[in-house]
Design a protein around this motif. Structure first.
Motif, PDB file in Angstrom:
ATOM      1  N   VAL A 279      21.951  38.368  77.630  1.00  0.00           N
ATOM      2  CA  VAL A 279      20.562  37.916  77.480  1.00  0.00           C
ATOM      3  C   VAL A 279      20.418  36.483  77.979  1.00  0.00           C
ATOM      4  O   VAL A 279      19.471  36.157  78.712  1.00  0.00           O
ATOM      5  CB  VAL A 279      20.103  38.059  76.011  1.00  0.00           C
ATOM      6  CG1 VAL A 279      18.795  37.315  75.766  1.00  0.00           C
ATOM      7  CG2 VAL A 279      19.956  39.533  75.658  1.00  0.00           C
ATOM      8  N   GLU A 280      21.353  35.605  77.618  1.00  0.00           N
ATOM      9  CA  GLU A 280      21.293  34.217  78.081  1.00  0.00           C
ATOM     10  C   GLU A 280      21.406  34.134  79.597  1.00  0.00           C
ATOM     11  O   GLU A 280      20.699  33.353  80.237  1.00  0.00           O
ATOM     12  CB  GLU A 280      22.395  33.403  77.409  1.00  0.00           C
ATOM     13  CG  GLU A 280      22.151  33.189  75.927  1.00  0.00           C
ATOM     14  CD  GLU A 280      23.353  32.605  75.202  1.00  0.00           C
ATOM     15  OE1 GLU A 280      24.416  32.376  75.825  1.00  0.00           O
ATOM     16  OE2 GLU A 280      23.225  32.388  73.981  1.00  0.00           O
TER      17      GLU A 280
ATOM     18  N   ARG B 244      18.091  35.167  81.120  1.00  0.00           N
ATOM     19  CA  ARG B 244      17.109  34.080  81.009  1.00  0.00           C
ATOM     20  C   ARG B 244      17.392  32.989  82.031  1.00  0.00           C
ATOM     21  O   ARG B 244      16.487  32.529  82.721  1.00  0.00           O
ATOM     22  CB  ARG B 244      17.126  33.490  79.597  1.00  0.00           C
ATOM     23  CG  ARG B 244      16.442  34.372  78.589  1.00  0.00           C
ATOM     24  CD  ARG B 244      16.388  33.721  77.231  1.00  0.00           C
ATOM     25  NE  ARG B 244      15.707  34.605  76.297  1.00  0.00           N
ATOM     26  CZ  ARG B 244      16.087  34.790  75.049  1.00  0.00           C
ATOM     27  NH1 ARG B 244      17.142  34.153  74.563  1.00  0.00           N
ATOM     28  NH2 ARG B 244      15.399  35.611  74.271  1.00  0.00           N
ATOM     29  N   ASN B 245      18.639  32.581  82.139  1.00  0.00           N
ATOM     30  CA  ASN B 245      19.002  31.516  83.078  1.00  0.00           C
ATOM     31  C   ASN B 245      18.826  31.943  84.531  1.00  0.00           C
ATOM     32  O   ASN B 245      18.473  31.131  85.380  1.00  0.00           O
ATOM     33  CB  ASN B 245      20.450  31.070  82.847  1.00  0.00           C
ATOM     34  CG  ASN B 245      20.636  30.362  81.520  1.00  0.00           C
ATOM     35  OD1 ASN B 245      19.689  29.818  80.946  1.00  0.00           O
ATOM     36  ND2 ASN B 245      21.848  30.382  81.013  1.00  0.00           N
TER      37      ASN B 245
ATOM     38  N   GLY C  30      16.723  34.373  85.596  1.00  0.00           N
ATOM     39  CA  GLY C  30      15.378  34.850  85.895  1.00  0.00           C
ATOM     40  C   GLY C  30      15.299  36.339  86.176  1.00  0.00           C
ATOM     41  O   GLY C  30      14.486  36.774  86.973  1.00  0.00           O
TER      42      GLY C  30
ATOM     43  N   LYS D 282      15.661  40.609  84.538  1.00  0.00           N
ATOM     44  CA  LYS D 282      15.430  41.483  83.386  1.00  0.00           C
ATOM     45  C   LYS D 282      16.627  42.418  83.222  1.00  0.00           C
ATOM     46  O   LYS D 282      17.393  42.649  84.153  1.00  0.00           O
ATOM     47  CB  LYS D 282      14.170  42.336  83.584  1.00  0.00           C
ATOM     48  CG  LYS D 282      12.900  41.538  83.737  1.00  0.00           C
ATOM     49  CD  LYS D 282      12.358  41.151  82.402  1.00  0.00           C
ATOM     50  CE  LYS D 282      10.996  40.466  82.581  1.00  0.00           C
ATOM     51  NZ  LYS D 282      10.434  40.074  81.328  1.00  0.00           N
TER      52      LYS D 282
ATOM     53  N   TRP E   8      14.531  38.884  72.027  1.00  0.00           N
ATOM     54  CA  TRP E   8      15.127  39.150  73.338  1.00  0.00           C
ATOM     55  C   TRP E   8      14.170  39.870  74.265  1.00  0.00           C
ATOM     56  O   TRP E   8      14.478  40.089  75.435  1.00  0.00           O
ATOM     57  CB  TRP E   8      16.391  39.993  73.191  1.00  0.00           C
ATOM     58  CG  TRP E   8      17.550  39.305  72.546  1.00  0.00           C
ATOM     59  CD1 TRP E   8      17.584  38.025  72.046  1.00  0.00           C
ATOM     60  CD2 TRP E   8      18.832  39.855  72.313  1.00  0.00           C
ATOM     61  NE1 TRP E   8      18.824  37.771  71.526  1.00  0.00           N
ATOM     62  CE2 TRP E   8      19.611  38.873  71.674  1.00  0.00           C
ATOM     63  CE3 TRP E   8      19.402  41.096  72.588  1.00  0.00           C
ATOM     64  CZ2 TRP E   8      20.942  39.096  71.307  1.00  0.00           C
ATOM     65  CZ3 TRP E   8      20.714  41.306  72.218  1.00  0.00           C
ATOM     66  CH2 TRP E   8      21.479  40.319  71.594  1.00  0.00           C
TER      67      TRP E   8
ATOM     68  N   ASP F 282      11.751  39.154  75.983  1.00  0.00           N
ATOM     69  CA  ASP F 282      11.336  38.496  77.223  1.00  0.00           C
ATOM     70  C   ASP F 282      12.192  38.902  78.413  1.00  0.00           C
ATOM     71  O   ASP F 282      11.773  38.789  79.559  1.00  0.00           O
ATOM     72  CB  ASP F 282      11.322  36.970  77.061  1.00  0.00           C
ATOM     73  CG  ASP F 282      12.685  36.391  76.708  1.00  0.00           C
ATOM     74  OD1 ASP F 282      13.376  36.939  75.817  1.00  0.00           O
ATOM     75  OD2 ASP F 282      13.065  35.369  77.316  1.00  0.00           O
ATOM     76  N   VAL F 283      13.412  39.396  78.147  1.00  0.00           N
ATOM     77  CA  VAL F 283      14.285  39.794  79.255  1.00  0.00           C
ATOM     78  C   VAL F 283      14.630  41.282  79.242  1.00  0.00           C
ATOM     79  O   VAL F 283      15.376  41.748  80.098  1.00  0.00           O
ATOM     80  CB  VAL F 283      15.605  38.963  79.295  1.00  0.00           C
ATOM     81  CG1 VAL F 283      15.312  37.507  79.566  1.00  0.00           C
ATOM     82  CG2 VAL F 283      16.419  39.157  78.042  1.00  0.00           C
TER      83      VAL F 283
END
Length: 93
Positions: free
Chosen positions: A60-61, A64-65, A67, A69, A87, A89-90
């Protein structure tokens, strides 16, 4: 816990070795902005030590880093995605 990331062509792997045993989470990159997590394996010797959770959190990190999914095809990752609404958002269902 140190997590190692390997990616060759469209296949990738996150792994963590604890007490001589390695847990892993594998994925396929379907586009520059999308990965499909297809498998998580934690040896019985590491069950209950948080290895699977650490791998999921790391994925997940990274998403996010980077950009991108995640499509959680793997039952473990799908269960973790439902357990942690933060989580979303991804996560791409």
């Amino acid at each position: 816990m140190e997590i190692v990331h390997e990616e060759i062509n469209a296949k990738g792997r996150y792994s963590a070795t604890v007490e001589g045993y390695t847990g892993e989470m594998t994925y396929s990159r379907s586009s520059p902005r999308l990965i499909i997590i297809d498998h998580t394996l934690v040896p019985d010797e590491l069950r209950g030590k948080g290895v699977g959770q650490a791998l999921a959190k790391h994925a997940v990190e990274e998403a996010r880093n980077g950009g991108w999914k995640i499509i959680p095809l793997c039952p473990f990752m799908r269960a973790q995605a439902m357990r942690y609404p933060e989580w979303q958002d991804v996560i791409q269902a």
